[in-house]
Each structure stands twice: as C-alpha cells, then as structure tokens.
Design a protein around this motif. Structure first.
Motif, PDB file in Angstrom:
ATOM      1  N   GLN A 195      12.006   8.015   9.186  1.00 54.22           N
ATOM      2  CA  GLN A 195      12.253   6.574   9.328  1.00 54.22           C
ATOM      3  C   GLN A 195      11.243   5.965  10.289  1.00 54.22           C
ATOM      4  O   GLN A 195      10.653   4.916  10.005  1.00 54.22           O
ATOM      5  CB  GLN A 195      13.662   6.325   9.891  1.00 54.22           C
ATOM      6  N   GLU A 196      11.057   6.621  11.438  1.00 53.63           N
ATOM      7  CA  GLU A 196      10.129   6.120  12.452  1.00 53.63           C
ATOM      8  C   GLU A 196       8.695   6.088  11.924  1.00 53.63           C
ATOM      9  O   GLU A 196       7.943   5.157  12.204  1.00 53.63           O
ATOM     10  CB  GLU A 196      10.204   6.990  13.712  1.00 53.63           C
ATOM     11  N   GLU A 197       8.309   7.107  11.152  1.00 50.96           N
ATOM     12  CA  GLU A 197       6.962   7.151  10.582  1.00 50.96           C
ATOM     13  C   GLU A 197       6.764   6.004   9.593  1.00 50.96           C
ATOM     14  O   GLU A 197       5.729   5.342   9.597  1.00 50.96           O
ATOM     15  CB  GLU A 197       6.713   8.508   9.903  1.00 50.96           C
ATOM     16  N   ALA A 198       7.763   5.737   8.772  1.00 54.15           N
ATOM     17  CA  ALA A 198       7.678   4.629   7.813  1.00 54.15           C
ATOM     18  C   ALA A 198       7.523   3.298   8.556  1.00 54.15           C
ATOM     19  O   ALA A 198       6.687   2.466   8.187  1.00 54.15           O
ATOM     20  CB  ALA A 198       8.913   4.609   6.921  1.00 54.15           C
ATOM     21  N   ILE A 199       8.284   3.113   9.609  1.00 54.51           N
ATOM     22  CA  ILE A 199       8.203   1.881  10.403  1.00 54.51           C
ATOM     23  C   ILE A 199       6.833   1.759  11.058  1.00 54.51           C
ATOM     24  O   ILE A 199       6.220   0.691  11.062  1.00 54.51           O
ATOM     25  CB  ILE A 199       9.350   1.825  11.441  1.00 54.51           C
ATOM     26  N   ARG A 200       6.308   2.869  11.577  1.00 55.40           N
ATOM     27  CA  ARG A 200       4.983   2.862  12.208  1.00 55.40           C
ATOM     28  C   ARG A 200       3.911   2.394  11.216  1.00 55.40           C
ATOM     29  O   ARG A 200       3.082   1.534  11.526  1.00 55.40           O
ATOM     30  CB  ARG A 200       4.630   4.270  12.715  1.00 55.40           C
ATOM     31  N   VAL A 201       3.962   2.939  10.005  1.00 53.37           N
ATOM     32  CA  VAL A 201       2.956   2.597   8.992  1.00 53.37           C
ATOM     33  C   VAL A 201       3.078   1.136   8.574  1.00 53.37           C
ATOM     34  O   VAL A 201       2.080   0.414   8.506  1.00 53.37           O
ATOM     35  CB  VAL A 201       3.066   3.543   7.775  1.00 53.37           C
ATOM     36  N   ILE A 202       4.290   0.669   8.321  1.00 54.10           N
ATOM     37  CA  ILE A 202       4.484  -0.723   7.899  1.00 54.10           C
ATOM     38  C   ILE A 202       4.061  -1.684   9.013  1.00 54.10           C
ATOM     39  O   ILE A 202       3.471  -2.729   8.751  1.00 54.10           O
ATOM     40  CB  ILE A 202       5.946  -0.975   7.458  1.00 54.10           C
ATOM     41  N   ASN A 203       4.311  -1.300  10.261  1.00 50.38           N
ATOM     42  CA  ASN A 203       3.875  -2.117  11.407  1.00 50.38           C
ATOM     43  C   ASN A 203       2.368  -2.292  11.449  1.00 50.38           C
ATOM     44  O   ASN A 203       1.872  -3.241  12.045  1.00 50.38           O
ATOM     45  CB  ASN A 203       4.343  -1.469  12.711  1.00 50.38           C
ATOM     46  N   SER A 204       1.625  -1.371  10.848  1.00 46.97           N
ATOM     47  CA  SER A 204       0.161  -1.444  10.913  1.00 46.97           C
ATOM     48  C   SER A 204      -0.453  -2.201   9.726  1.00 46.97           C
ATOM     49  O   SER A 204      -1.675  -2.297   9.619  1.00 46.97           O
ATOM     50  CB  SER A 204      -0.432  -0.031  11.009  1.00 46.97           C
ATOM     51  N   LEU A 205       0.396  -2.753   8.843  1.00 46.61           N
ATOM     52  CA  LEU A 205      -0.131  -3.546   7.723  1.00 46.61           C
ATOM     53  C   LEU A 205      -0.924  -4.735   8.256  1.00 46.61           C
ATOM     54  O   LEU A 205      -0.589  -5.297   9.306  1.00 46.61           O
ATOM     55  CB  LEU A 205       1.016  -4.063   6.843  1.00 46.61           C
ATOM     56  N   PRO A 206      -1.955  -5.150   7.530  1.00 48.06           N
ATOM     57  CA  PRO A 206      -2.751  -6.302   7.988  1.00 48.06           C
ATOM     58  C   PRO A 206      -1.988  -7.617   7.816  1.00 48.06           C
ATOM     59  O   PRO A 206      -1.026  -7.686   7.041  1.00 48.06           O
ATOM     60  CB  PRO A 206      -3.970  -6.271   7.063  1.00 48.06           C
TER      61      PRO A 206
END
Length: 127
Positions: free
Chosen positions: A91-102
């Motif tokens: 869950q945390e990894e998914a949130i980390r990746v989505i947070n880095s969207l442009p």
C-alpha cells in the motif's frame, strides 16, 4: 431571475467531459482519455518496486492486486491518495509512486476545472 451556480464535487474519470491531460498527451477526447490511462500505467510500472513482494515473503507465483484511488485536483496536482493491498508495505509503495506523478492539466466539466477521481488497479505476479 437568479442563476444558480452549479458546484461540482470530485467527478469520476469515467464520466468527466474533458479528462485531465497527462504531460505529452495530445489528440481528441478519446485519444486524450486513452493516452492518460496508458501513460499512468506506464509511469507506475516503471517506478513500482514489484520486488518488494518477494522481500515480504509473499508466495512466488501469486498474483498481487493493489487498488489505488486518487484525485487530480483543480490545479492538476495529485491528492487524496488511498490504497488497498494485501500488505501495508505494498500500500505504501503504491502511494509513494502515485505521489510522484507529474502535475497535469486539470479535467473540466462544463468548461470549468474540476477535481477528478481516478481508480488504478496495480496487478503483478510475485517472482
């Protein structure tokens, strides 16, 4: 006669009139919609650490499903990220990746910038 102003809450991606525009996407409505989805998937698959599943001891060969919900706000920023996964670290990894969207060009409803809800399934097999 008073004109009533319509207020739009978060509009789901599936029904938005003008989808948010992922950087680099061009074309008509359908092309923009398809490009947005394709670019999000490409972005996530490049950045998501799928090796995390084996580090967590999840059984090899199993398919992992993570559902991520987020909002592209009226300014085109990503906000309100929620994630459901079989393990809290996924869950945390998914949130980390989505947070880095442009930052994106915001979606529009009746010509006005609105917040758009988007749901993204992340599915991968543990190797």
């Amino acid at each position: 006669v008073e004109e009533e102003e319509e207020i739009f809450e978060d509009v789901p991606f599936i029904v938005i009139e003008e989808v948010p525009i992922f950087p680099g996407c061009t074309g008509n409505r359908e092309e923009l919609r398809n490009c947005f989805s394709a670019e999000i998937k490409k972005f996530v698959s490049k950045r998501f650490n799928a090796d995390l599943a084996s580090e967590l001891g999840l059984q090899e060969g199993t398919i992992q499903r993570i559902i991520v919900l987020f909002v592209i706000d009226k300014e085109g920023n990503i906000s309100d990220i929620k994630s459901r996964a079989p393990h809290v670290r996924l869950q945390e990894e998914a949130i980390r990746v989505i947070n880095s969207l442009p930052k994106m060009k915001p979606g529009k409803q009746r010509g006005r910038a609105v917040a758009v809800k988007y749901s993204l399934p992340i599915v991968f097999q543990v190797n």
